[in-house]
Design a protein around this motif. Structure first.
Motif, PDB file in Angstrom:
ATOM      1  N   PRO A  18     -18.189   4.890  -7.359  1.00  0.00           N
ATOM      2  CA  PRO A  18     -17.206   5.491  -8.260  1.00  0.00           C
ATOM      3  C   PRO A  18     -16.184   6.371  -7.553  1.00  0.00           C
ATOM      4  O   PRO A  18     -15.031   6.472  -7.998  1.00  0.00           O
ATOM      5  N   ALA A  21     -13.197   4.200  -6.593  1.00  0.00           N
ATOM      6  CA  ALA A  21     -12.625   3.327  -7.617  1.00  0.00           C
ATOM      7  C   ALA A  21     -11.290   3.858  -8.136  1.00  0.00           C
ATOM      8  O   ALA A  21     -10.991   5.055  -8.047  1.00  0.00           O
ATOM      9  N   ALA A  80     -15.336   0.782 -11.350  1.00  0.00           N
ATOM     10  CA  ALA A  80     -16.752   1.102 -11.195  1.00  0.00           C
ATOM     11  C   ALA A  80     -17.327   1.498 -12.545  1.00  0.00           C
ATOM     12  O   ALA A  80     -16.619   2.019 -13.406  1.00  0.00           O
TER      13      ALA A  80
END
Length: 304
Positions: A18, A21, A80
């Motif tokens: 994440p 992302a 993500a």
């Protein structure tokens, strides 16, 4: 803070951290509960919407005619799915803290946060955490204006979402789309919303004038978030809500509106709330809601 899920939302890559992302999806199963009103019916909403497009997720290179190309375009847009927050049905304060912190972490990392609720109180801390992005315009798609100061003694519940948002210094404009029928608002709440400057675009306005009814109120280039309550949709295609109200938006009106917002403004956040899995026995409503959310991600992949 999170627990991971077996099925990430369509477009999300399990191999992408994440932190790396462009956009991060997360679930917030519970918000702030009212006394004697259970928020458990929403608990499985994030995972239900993920599963609704599980088969489609295998065909990300296929042409999506709603977007005129593959879902994520061809710019290397990275999505993500961080999983679901460890919320609890009765812990409103704790849930708000988790949502606020998760959103802030995504914003601080430079990604676009996309939250799947949960009831319509979950956007309150979500909106609070967007403050670092500067002045914010909220486009709310909903059957209700959600302007109550409190209900059943609770000021942070789902009938107060836009009232609380209006009190935040970084919220400079609120456009409320799809409003119709009766709800928790009384004359006083309507007068307060209009007095604050909220632009109320009824469902009838949208059916008559199309997206122009909304776009006339949206400042070009503004930082904007969309908060999408599933009861903003017509119950013919979205029965899976607690308060179905005739005359809502169609699927095509919804994706046209999202596309128009992305093209005119800078969409910095998106949430979808108020989906009730138990009221969707054949899964069609879940697919509809998930497709709208996926369409928003596809628009962001092209316009970010």
């Amino acid at each position: 803070m999170y627990y991971l899920v077996d099925t990430p939302f369509i477009g999300a890559n399990k191999d992408i951290d994440p932190a790396d992302a462009d956009l991060v999806v997360f679930g917030a199963p519970h918000g702030t509960v009212y006394r004697d009103i259970d928020n458990e019916p929403y608990a499985d909403a994030p995972d239900t919407l993920r599963r609704a497009l599980e088969d489609d997720a295998r065909w990300l290179d296929h042409w999506d005619f709603d977007l005129d190309g593959p879902l994520l375009g061809d710019r290397g847009f990275a999505v993500a799915d961080a999983g679901n927050l460890k919320t609890s049905p009765l812990d409103g304060a704790g849930n708000r803290h988790l949502i606020r912190e998760a959103t802030a972490q995504i914003v601080d990392g430079g990604a676009i946060p996309v939250m799947i609720g949960g009831d319509d109180s979950t956007p309150i801390p979500f909106i609070e955490a967007l403050k670092p992005l500067g002045p914010l315009t909220i486009v709310q798609i909903d059957a209700h204006i959600d302007w109550r100061d409190e209900r059943r003694g609770e000021p942070m519940g789902f009938s107060s979402t836009m009232r609380r948002a209006s009190e935040l210094e970084h919220v400079e404009a609120i456009i409320q789309v799809g409003i119709r029928g009766p709800g928790s608002a009384r004359r006083a709440e309507v007068d307060l919303a209009k007095g604050w400057g909220a632009k109320i675009v009824t469902a009838r306005d949208l059916h008559r004038d199309g997206t122009a009814a909304v776009m006339q109120h949206l400042k070009s280039g503004a930082n904007c978030m969309i908060t999408f309550d599933c009861d903003g949709l017509d119950p013919a295609i979205m029965p899976a809500v607690m308060a179905p109200t005739p005359g809502g938006l169609s699927y095509t009106q919804s994706i046209d509106l999202i596309d128009a917002v992305v093209k005119k403004s800078r969409l910095v956040a998106f949430d979808m709330v108020e989906f009730v899995p138990s009221r969707d026995p054949n899964g069609i409503a879940a697919m509809t809601a998930a497709r709208i959310l996926a369409n928003g991600i596809g628009c962001l992949a092209r316009g970010s």
